[in-house]
Each structure stands twice: as structure tokens, then as C-alpha cells.
Design a protein around this motif. Structure first.
Motif, PDB file in Angstrom:
ATOM      1  N   TYR A 198       3.008  -5.234  10.747  1.00  0.00           N
ATOM      2  CA  TYR A 198       1.930  -4.894   9.822  1.00  0.00           C
ATOM      3  C   TYR A 198       0.994  -3.897  10.489  1.00  0.00           C
ATOM      4  O   TYR A 198       0.963  -3.770  11.720  1.00  0.00           O
ATOM      5  N   LEU A 201      -5.907  -2.386   8.588  1.00  0.00           N
ATOM      6  CA  LEU A 201      -6.758  -1.347   8.002  1.00  0.00           C
ATOM      7  C   LEU A 201      -8.197  -1.827   7.957  1.00  0.00           C
ATOM      8  O   LEU A 201      -8.463  -3.015   7.763  1.00  0.00           O
ATOM      9  N   GLU A 211       2.124   0.369  13.804  1.00  0.00           N
ATOM     10  CA  GLU A 211       2.245  -0.989  13.296  1.00  0.00           C
ATOM     11  C   GLU A 211       2.682  -1.912  14.418  1.00  0.00           C
ATOM     12  O   GLU A 211       3.285  -1.478  15.409  1.00  0.00           O
ATOM     13  N   GLU A 637      -7.790  -5.218   5.868  1.00  0.00           N
ATOM     14  CA  GLU A 637      -6.552  -5.544   5.160  1.00  0.00           C
ATOM     15  C   GLU A 637      -5.373  -5.398   6.118  1.00  0.00           C
ATOM     16  O   GLU A 637      -5.453  -4.673   7.113  1.00  0.00           O
ATOM     17  N   ARG A 639      -1.439  -4.081   5.984  1.00  0.00           N
ATOM     18  CA  ARG A 639      -0.480  -3.337   5.153  1.00  0.00           C
ATOM     19  C   ARG A 639       0.920  -3.562   5.696  1.00  0.00           C
ATOM     20  O   ARG A 639       1.171  -3.413   6.887  1.00  0.00           O
ATOM     21  N   ASP A 640       1.844  -3.950   4.788  1.00  0.00           N
ATOM     22  CA  ASP A 640       3.219  -4.155   5.228  1.00  0.00           C
ATOM     23  C   ASP A 640       4.036  -2.891   5.000  1.00  0.00           C
ATOM     24  O   ASP A 640       3.512  -1.853   4.574  1.00  0.00           O
ATOM     25  N   ASP A 643       3.973  -1.049   1.683  1.00  0.00           N
ATOM     26  CA  ASP A 643       2.653  -0.537   1.315  1.00  0.00           C
ATOM     27  C   ASP A 643       1.837  -1.513   0.476  1.00  0.00           C
ATOM     28  O   ASP A 643       0.890  -1.111  -0.207  1.00  0.00           O
ATOM     29  N   GLU A 644       2.204  -2.792   0.519  1.00  0.00           N
ATOM     30  CA  GLU A 644       1.355  -3.823  -0.073  1.00  0.00           C
ATOM     31  C   GLU A 644       0.246  -4.146   0.926  1.00  0.00           C
ATOM     32  O   GLU A 644       0.474  -4.212   2.138  1.00  0.00           O
ATOM     33  N   THR A 645      -0.962  -4.339   0.426  1.00  0.00           N
ATOM     34  CA  THR A 645      -2.090  -4.627   1.317  1.00  0.00           C
ATOM     35  C   THR A 645      -2.667  -6.001   1.006  1.00  0.00           C
ATOM     36  O   THR A 645      -2.855  -6.367  -0.156  1.00  0.00           O
ATOM     37  N   SER A 661      -1.938  -9.888  -2.102  1.00  0.00           N
ATOM     38  CA  SER A 661      -2.216  -8.485  -2.412  1.00  0.00           C
ATOM     39  C   SER A 661      -2.623  -8.284  -3.865  1.00  0.00           C
ATOM     40  O   SER A 661      -3.233  -7.272  -4.205  1.00  0.00           O
TER      41      SER A 661
END
Length: 729
Positions: A198, A201, A211, A637, A639-640, A643-645, A661
Motif C-alpha cells: 500500500y 497518502l 509502496e 489514506e 491506496r492499494d 487505486d482504491e483508497t 473505501s
């Protein structure tokens, strides 16, 4: 004496653990256990494992530690009765439904509270004892000092993990795999999204250059704390590893066996044992090691960060069971002249068997003591080894076939004698039904709102909420003081709205006083009731002599109607269903349970609650102790790779809460919620603005009042419907 508790994912692992020196083993059957993808044991293998273990005085605990669906309770009943008939020494349980069913259909089965129950303080242990549990498995996040404090006051045995893989989230409180892919850790099917990389952010900008595996903990190695934990009174030392092979089991058990045994030796003996054990553990599978939770020094170095897959130096090969019970024998004749063998072990177990054969004087080759010992000593794959035999007369003729028959009879008879005298632990006592203030099911669906600011309480109260939950864990990471409680109660009561106290999902031993003090402030301010987020809350309220109504919160993982009934029997006046439960499961709860059933239908669901702080690790100084509070400056946050946060918030206890998310949104299905018989629907609004709360409460108020006329879209891809219509593995 403390026990060394070894994992087993197969019958071979069980035998290996016994051979390596384990005092107890734990494993799962083919169903109902939290390692769904391990080999696990068939019923036949469980029976064999129990018999073999008990011969060596080794206890057997079987994991029945998942949340159960109502449809599984019939099969579970038969399974519990089978385990009871086998004589297992305990079952490891997460779901109170399993405990309630076991007390009814297999009352001799001792109950152990799984780490999935999230028990992290003395009050949680007291709750388990009062509900018939005979052993408590503590959360892995506790410090050695906290464990010592619990052991000093607990009247039931305490079990702690000392080695192996560790979950990032508090066990029993992780929904990340469940909500991301439908594979629930609470059902034994975790896909381990915590072992994926991950990016952290802050206000939408990366804090890290690359990451990293920020949710992946190093493996636990408590080797340096064994002496302290033994002195503290820990009863059971548990090794993780039911998904691992024979080499891991043998190596790790042998290592900790050395250290536990050396505790009672000289300082020089201890030092030597520790050095030998440390060398052994370097050969076992690991993701590098940490003991940071025990030390109370959680930091960036607690994480694997760059190496989540682990390493294995030794080949993972199977090993046979070479541990044997020493036995002795004496051969003579019975009163009727027939050949007799008396066999006994070093613990005084004795078996006497006779052959249908009357010895006569030998003409050529008499049966000497050496000859008889050779025949009787052919014990092969039995659990016995023959040390010596005495013979009453070495002049007789005795065929080998007769001695072989006596040997087989003696093995069987001595086995049954040892097993018959095995001291199975006693089961606990069933709790008495509680007497509590009765809360009637409302005529109309109630709107329940949880918030963590006084302004949020006012917004919810002014716009149509029926019940407001205030307190517990705050996403604004501030404590709830006396003035806040008084202002919140006043803001709610001025609008004729009830205000209930929320309580934390996690109550650690070093935070018990803070949680209880907040409850005292809430009660003094005039709250209308309490939502119990952890098992510890029930004991706290009893100590406060409170007669306020109590509702069980969703974090107690109430997944079926029997669990709902169990909490109702404890005096709960309302039940909030698990957020993993489907709508049809909630319908069954509402149909079967006398308590009103509530469901979380709107807002961000918590994926994880963690003691390790990803914010301080990567945006701060790299450690929690002395952190400058960077979580107060910006929105964080994760982020995976898709791009899901996932928002990360910090509560007043310095724990991270990782949120989904997407918002849960069941407004388009309001009529389905009503038809399911739900008495209350909840909006999760912690950390949200008063304006957001105003809009959502008004939205659901219109639905409840029947004045909603706008078309609600059911195909909104920006929100989630959770598990209301799609179940979990």
C-alpha cells in the motif's frame, strides 16, 4: 505447570508436536474452524489424535472458532457431540452461539475463549469465566506488564501466543478480506490483504517514495519473555502455525521446550537453553521476528515492510512419532495354570492379560527371559517401548505365537487403562440468566446515529434521529470529557431524542480505568443506555451497579439467531447484527430473538482496528512512543494497487481505524429492511461533518415517515451494499 501448546494442521503434525515435547496440541476439523484452507483432520483422525495424545498425557484442543450461520447449527450439534465422545480437552470458541450450544448438547466440553473474541483486559476475562469458559486466549497486542496484571487477578487459566504469524488487526475485528473479496477471517477464509503493498497518502499526496507492506507484521518471537511470562503466571504458551508443516512444528516446539524447561534450572542452564532455542528458531519459517507488543515499543520496525513472504532455511519434511512410553512386564501363570502377562508403565498404570495356553516343561528350547523379552519387545508403531521383563520360570516351552498374542492384548489393555484414567479438564458452569430493564420493540423503525462530536449530536437530533450513540472511540482522537457528555445529553434530550453511550471495540488492560471513567461520566450526565462494544463492558457496568439498558454492538460479531439469544439471555435489550450478516440472517434473528434487531446501513464500515500505527511509522518519527501527533495534521489514506483508497483515522487511544473505501448505503432497499423485521437502522457518522449527518438523517427520516418521493438508484457504483445480499466464505 504451564503448558506448551502446539499447532497442527494434520494428523502428522499432531504426532510431530507430541514427539517434540508439546504439552497440548490444537487443531481444527474439516469444518467450523478458522483455518479453512489447512489440511485439517477428519473425524477419524481426530479420534486417533486424541487417543495418541492422551496416552502421553498431552491435551487436545479443537478449534470451533468461526462465526456460525443458522443453517450450520444442526451439523454443529452433531460435531460437538462427536468431539465430546472423543474426550477432547477443550474447544476454542469465538461465537457465543457455539458456547451456548455446547453447554446444551455436550456439557462436559470445556470452553476456551478464542483470541477472535478480542479479550484484552481482566474484565473481558471475567466475562468469559462468568459465561462458563475455563481458559482465555488474550489478544496478541498486549504488553508483558498487562499480561502480568491480568494473570495476577484472573481465576481461570490465561493463554498467550508466543510465536508465529501475527495479524495486523485485532483478531476478531478485521473485515478487510471480507469486504474486499468476500473471504472472511471470522469464517476462516481470510485472503490476507494485509500482506499486500500500500501507499500512505496525506491530503491526497504520497507520504512514501515507494509502496510498502505497511500492514504486514513481522512474526512474533517471544523467546526473551518466556521467563517473565512464566513468573507472571501464564498457563498456556501458544504457538501459531496450523498452515505450516512438520519441520516448523518440530523446530519451534523443541526450541520453546528447551526454554520452558530451563526456567527451573540454574542461570547458566537458562542461558544455554536460550542460545540453543534462538539458533533453532532461525531455521524455522519466519517473516523476520519481533516482540515489540510485549515490550510496548510498537514502531515501523514491527512491520515487514519489504519482506512479507517469509523464509525457510530447513526443508519442510515429515517426521514420524518416535516418542515412546516406557513399560515393564512380568510373565507367570494364573491360578488356573494359564500363561499370564502383567504390564505396567512408570505412572503406575497396569494391565493383566492371559493366554489360552498352559506352559509345560521344555524338551529342547526353553523360553528364557531374553527370548521372551525379544518377543514382547516387538512393539513396532505402538506408543510403547519395553524396558525390561521378568519371568517366573525359564524352563517352560512357550511358542512365539502365544507371546505375540499376549503382547497385542497387553498393548490394547494398557492403552485403555491409561485412557480411562486420563484426567480430562472440567467444564465451566453455565451462566445464570440476567435480569435487566426490558426495552420494547418500537412500533416504527428507529433511526440510530453514531457520532463523536457535540455538533454532530445536535445535527442528528435536530433532523430526525431517534437514538444517538456518543462516546467510545473517537475519529477526532480526543477523549469525551464531562462537559462534552453533559452538552451531548442536553442537545439530544432537548429534541426528545435518546442519547446512549458508545463504548470501544477494544479495551486493553492499561486502558480499563480510562474506559470505566468515561462510563461513569456518561452515566452521571444522564444517558439513556449503553452500547457494549466489547465483552469487558458487561463487567464494568455491573461494577458500576448500573441498571441502564444495554444493547450489544456489531463488534461483538453476532452472526446468527442463537448468538443473539445468548446476548439477550445476558440481559441485552437490543442486538446490533454483525456487519458481515446477510439480510436473510438478520430476518432470522428478528424472527427468533426477543430483542429488537439493529443493522448498520449507512456510512464507512471499519475494515481494521490496529495497535500498530501506520501514520506514525511512515509520516512521523517511525515509532508510537514520543510521536508528535502527525495524525492531527492532515487526512490520511492507504491506496492499494487498484487505486482504491481507505481512510485511516486515529482514536484517543492511539489506535488506527482503517475504513472502507466506499460508503455503505442501503437507502434504496429501505423496504427490504422493514420487511426483514429490523427494529432500528444505524447511520455510522463518526468523523463526519454536521452537514453530512444532517443530510443523511433527513434522508432516512423521509424514508421512515413515508415521505420520500425521489427515485433511489440501486446501481450506484460509488457506494457498497456490504454483505446484505451477498454472503461471505
Amino acid at each position: 505447570m504451564a503448558e506448551l501448546l502446539a499447532p497442527a494442521g494434520s494428523l502428522e503434525n499432531v504426532l510431530t508436536a507430541i514427539d517434540a515435547g508439546a504439552d497440548a496440541v490444537y487443531f481444527g476439523g474439516k469444518a467450523f474452524n478458522a483455518r479453512k484452507f489447512a489440511h485439517n483432520l477428519s473425524d477419524e483422525e481426530i479420534g486417533k489424535a486424541v487417543r495418541t495424545a492422551h496416552l502421553f498425557g498431552v491435551k487436545v484442543y479443537v478449534t470451533v472458532n468461526i462465526l456460525m450461520a443458522d443453517a450450520e447449527l444442526k451439523d454443529l450439534t452433531a460435531y460437538l457431540q462427536t468431539l465430546d465422545a472423543f474426550g477432547v480437552d477443550g474447544i476454542i470458541v469465538q461465537d457465543l452461539a457455539v458456547a451456548a450450544l455446547a453447554r446444551k448438547v455436550a456439557p462436559n466440553l470445556p470452553l476456551h475463549g478464542s483470541t477472535q473474541m478480542t479479550v484484552a483486559d481482566l474484565d473481558g476475562v471475567r466475562f468469559l469465566e462468568e459465561n462458563g469458559f475455563t481458559q482465555a486466549v488474550l489478544s496478541r497486542e498486549l504488553s508483558a506488564d498487562e499480561i502480568k496484571a491480568i494473570c495476577a487477578q484472573s481465576s481461570i487459566p490465561i493463554e498467550v501466543f508466543i510465536h508465529g504469524a501475527s495479524c495486523m488487526a485485532y483478531s476478531g475485528q478485521c473485515l478487510m478480506s471480507s469486504f474486499l473479496g468476500g473471504r472472511s477471517g471470522n469464517r476462516g477464509a481470510c485472503a490476507q490483504p494485509c500482506r499486500q503493498p500500500y501507499t500512505l497518502l496525506c491530503d491526497g499526496k504520497p507520504v512514501m517514495k515507494h509502496e510498502a507492506y505497511v500492514l504486514s507484521l513481522k512474526d512474533l518471537r517471544a523467546l526473551d519473555y518466556i521467563d517473565d511470562l512464566l513468573d507472571a503466571g501464564v498457563t498456556s504458551f501458544k504457538i501459531e502455525g496450523r498452515m505450516k508443516g512438520d519441520t516448523y512444528v518440530r523446530t519451534v516446539v523443541q526450541a520453546y521446550r528447551k526454554v520452558i524447561d530451563a526456567h527451573y534450572q540454574s542461570p547458566q542452564g537458562r542461558k544455554k537453553a536460550h542460545a540453543e532455542a534462538a539458533a533453532l528458531l532461525e531455521e524455522a519459517f519466519n517473516r523476520t521476528y519481533q516482540d515489540d507488543f510485549l515490550a510496548g515499543r510498537v514502531s515501523r520496525s514491527t512491520l515487514t515492510e519489504h519482506n512479507p513472504s517469509g523464509r525457510q532455511k530447513a526443508d519442510d519434511i515429515a517426521g514420524g512419532l518416535s516418542r515412546k512410553l516406557t513399560v515393564y512386564g512380568h510373565v507367570d501363570t494364573a491360578e488356573d495354570g494359564k500363561l499370564r502377562l502383567t504390564a505396567w508403565d512408570e505412572n503406575g498404570h497396569t494391565a493383566v492379560v492371559t493366554a489360552d495356553f498352559v506352559p509345560e516343561a521344555a524338551r529342547q528350547r526353553p523360553a528364557t527371559a531374553e527370548y521372551i523379552k525379544g518377543q514382547l519387545g516387538r512393539l513396532g508403531d505402538t506408543p510403547f517401548t519395553l524396558a525390561d521383563v521378568t519371568v517366573w520360570d525359564e524352563t517352560k516351552m512357550i511358542p512365539a505365537s502365544v507371546l505375540n498374542g499376549l503382547r497385542r492384548q497387553a498393548v490394547e489393555a494398557l492403552t485403555e487403562t491409561i485412557l480411562a484414567e486420563y484426567p480430562r479438564p472440567a467444564a465451566g458452569q453455565a451462566p445464570e440468566a440476567a435480569v435487566c430493564k426490558v426495552e420494547q420493540k418500537p412500533e416504527k423503525v428507529q433511526i440510530v446515529v453514531r457520532c463523536d462530536s457535540v455538533d454532530g449530536v445536535a445535527a442528528a437530533a435536530d433532523n430526525g434521529a431517534d437514538v444517538i450513540i456518543f462516546g467510545g472511540e473517537s475519529y477526532h482522537h480526543h477523549p469525551f470529557g464531562t462537559q462534552s457528555w453533559q452538552a451531548a445529553v442536553r442537545a439530544a434530550h432537548e429534541q426528545g431524542v435518546q442519547l446512549w453511550a458508545g463504548t470501544p471495540r477494544i479495551v486493553r488492560e492499561n486502558q480499563r480505568h480510562a474506559v470505566q471513567s468515561e462510563l461513569e461520566r456518561a452515566v452521571a450526565a444522564g444517558i439513556d443506555g449503553v452500547y457494549a462494544g466489547a465483552m469487558a463492558i458487561f463487567a464494568m457496568l455491573r461494577d458500576l451497579n448500573s441498571d441502564l439498558p444495554v444493547r450489544a454492538d456489531w463488534s461483538l460479531n453476532i452472526f446468527n439467531s442463537k448468538a443473539a439469544a445468548a446476548y439477550a439471555a445476558l440481559g441485552c435489550t437490543g442486538i446490533t447484527a454483525s456487519v458481515e450478516a446477510m439480510l436473510r440472517q438478520m430476518r432470522e434473528m428478528a424472527r427468533s430473538c426477543s430483542c429488537p434487531i439493529e443493522a448498520v446501513v449507512q456510512g464507512r464500515v471499519e475494515m481494521m482496528v490496529t495497535e500498530s500505527c501506520v501514520i506514525s511509522s511512515f509520516a512521523g518519527k517511525g515509532r508510537k512512543n514520543g510521536c508528535p501527533g502527525v495524525c492531527n495534521h492532515g487526512a490520511y489514506e492507504l491506496r492499494d494497487r487498484r487505486d482504491e483508497t481507505f481512510p485511516v483515522v486515529t482514536d484517543q487511544y492511539c489506535r488506527n481505524h482503517i475504513l472502507n473505501s466506499r460508503d455503505l448505503d442501503l437507502a434504496p432497499y429501505y423496504k427490504d429492511l422493514v420487511r426483514a423485521g429490523l427494529a432500528a437502522i444505524r447511520i455510522e457518522g463518526r468523523g463526519r461533518s454536521p452537514q453530512w449527518l444532517k443530510e443523511q438523517v433527513r434522508r432516512y427520516r423521509r424514508l421512515c415517515d413515508g415521505t420520500e418521493t425521489m427515485l433511489l438508484g440501486k446501481e450506484d457504483q460509488t457506494v457498497t451494499r456490504g454483505h446484505f445480499f451477498h454472503g461471505i466464505l
